[in-house]
Design an enzyme around this catalytic site. Sequence first.
Site, mmCIF file in Angstrom:
data_model
loop_
_atom_site.group_PDB
_atom_site.id
_atom_site.type_symbol
_atom_site.label_atom_id
_atom_site.label_comp_id
_atom_site.label_asym_id
_atom_site.label_seq_id
_atom_site.Cartn_x
_atom_site.Cartn_y
_atom_site.Cartn_z
ATOM 1 C CB CYS A 146 15.461 25.699 28.688
ATOM 2 S SG CYS A 146 15.708 24.779 30.342
ATOM 3 C CG HIS B 271 10.185 13.520 36.393
ATOM 4 N ND1 HIS B 271 10.432 14.950 36.786
ATOM 5 C CD2 HIS B 271 11.118 13.591 35.274
ATOM 6 C CE1 HIS B 271 11.305 15.426 36.205
ATOM 7 N NE2 HIS B 271 12.021 14.595 35.017
ATOM 8 C CD GLU C 102 8.349 19.653 36.601
ATOM 9 O OE1 GLU C 102 9.288 19.486 35.752
ATOM 10 O OE2 GLU C 102 7.304 20.249 36.003
ATOM 11 C CB THR D 151 7.214 22.196 33.421
ATOM 12 O OG1 THR D 151 8.325 21.351 33.717
ATOM 13 C CG2 THR D 151 6.693 23.160 34.461
ATOM 14 C CB SER E 245 16.296 14.372 29.910
ATOM 15 O OG SER E 245 15.498 15.613 29.246
ATOM 16 C CG ASN F 204 13.551 18.521 27.791
ATOM 17 O OD1 ASN F 204 14.108 18.673 26.814
ATOM 18 N ND2 ASN F 204 14.207 18.688 29.005
ATOM 19 C CB SER G 142 18.949 19.276 30.344
ATOM 20 O OG SER G 142 18.254 18.138 29.921
HETATM 21 S S1 SF4 Z 1 12.804 22.234 30.504
HETATM 22 FE FE1 SF4 Z 1 12.718 22.174 32.794
HETATM 23 S S2 SF4 Z 1 14.386 23.796 33.155
HETATM 24 FE FE2 SF4 Z 1 13.909 24.128 31.252
HETATM 25 S S3 SF4 Z 1 12.221 25.898 31.233
HETATM 26 FE FE3 SF4 Z 1 11.223 23.912 31.214
HETATM 27 S S4 SF4 Z 1 10.829 23.526 33.133
HETATM 28 FE FE4 SF4 Z 1 12.373 25.174 33.422
#
Ligand code: SF4
Length: 287
Positions: free
Chosen positions: A12, A133, A135, A171, A226, A228, A271
């Site tokens: 990303c 986490h 973040e 996020t 990770s 996400n 990532s």
């Molecule tokens: S996954 Fe994490 S690093 Fe990638 S755009 Fe979303 S917030 Fe930003």
Amino acid sequence: MKINKIEPQGYCKGVIRALKLCDDAIKNEKTPRPIYLLGSIIHNSFVVEDLKNKGVILLENPKKSKIELLNEINDGTVIFSAHGVSPEIYLEAKEKGLNIIDATCGYVLMVHNKIKEHLDNGYTCIYIGTKNHPEALGVLGISSSIIFINNIDDIDKLNIDNEKIYATNQTTLSKYDLNDIFVKLKNKYPNIIIDDKICNATTIRQEAMINQEDVDLCIVVGDPNSSNTKKLYKVSKEIRGIDTILCEDLKSLDKSKLKGINSISISSGASTPSYIVDEIIEYLKTI
Ligand code: SF4
């Protein structure tokens, strides 16, 4: 075997930027040495290992906080990860006179700024995230008054005596879990301001998981740390209802799961390096 590569794949924007900042710092002879990473720059062990091989020193210890780790260094450059850091970390690094490279993703910064703005305006702020986490720790470090919610049941314990309430989130959460939490919060506090801050990369990847074709097995490639990546796995398995496995690379792929499989889909976290996904696809083609 039918193989469906679920798009999008690859890094990303936040990860691309963070890695470029690291790369530029390493290549620039004027960057004060040593170069330290305060926590993994992104959640991918292969990427972090590569940076370590290039001379970057990783400050990471599950038994120590970021401030404790920061207090162990006195010179050189410190790189803050894409997950962001609390204001206390930023100030401490500045006071120590360290050269700071801030790789915090813009989406994370937006959350920091919105929370600060609402706290300044007298709001009670609720933050929905994953316990411990990086973040979430960075955001919660803004103020001890921020109320942290980890799951939907935490809402039952809330007892807020303020008409002005603001709620936002980490996020990279599951947009489906988050929606249920927001609905419950709105029912309990009708005046609440709901501010969904799931980033674009997370949203489009989760939607792609929902819209994927029926397959016998879905493989999600990414680091087990990770956020996400883990949410892609969850969405595919629990919301889309497809048998799904998570693996870090070809070596860790559980090959026994491929027996009798005729169709496979493959997705990856924001990532995950593309070459790892490509290696797995090449392997699947040989079956
Ligand atoms: S996954 Fe994490 S690093 Fe990638 S755009 Fe979303 S917030 Fe930003």
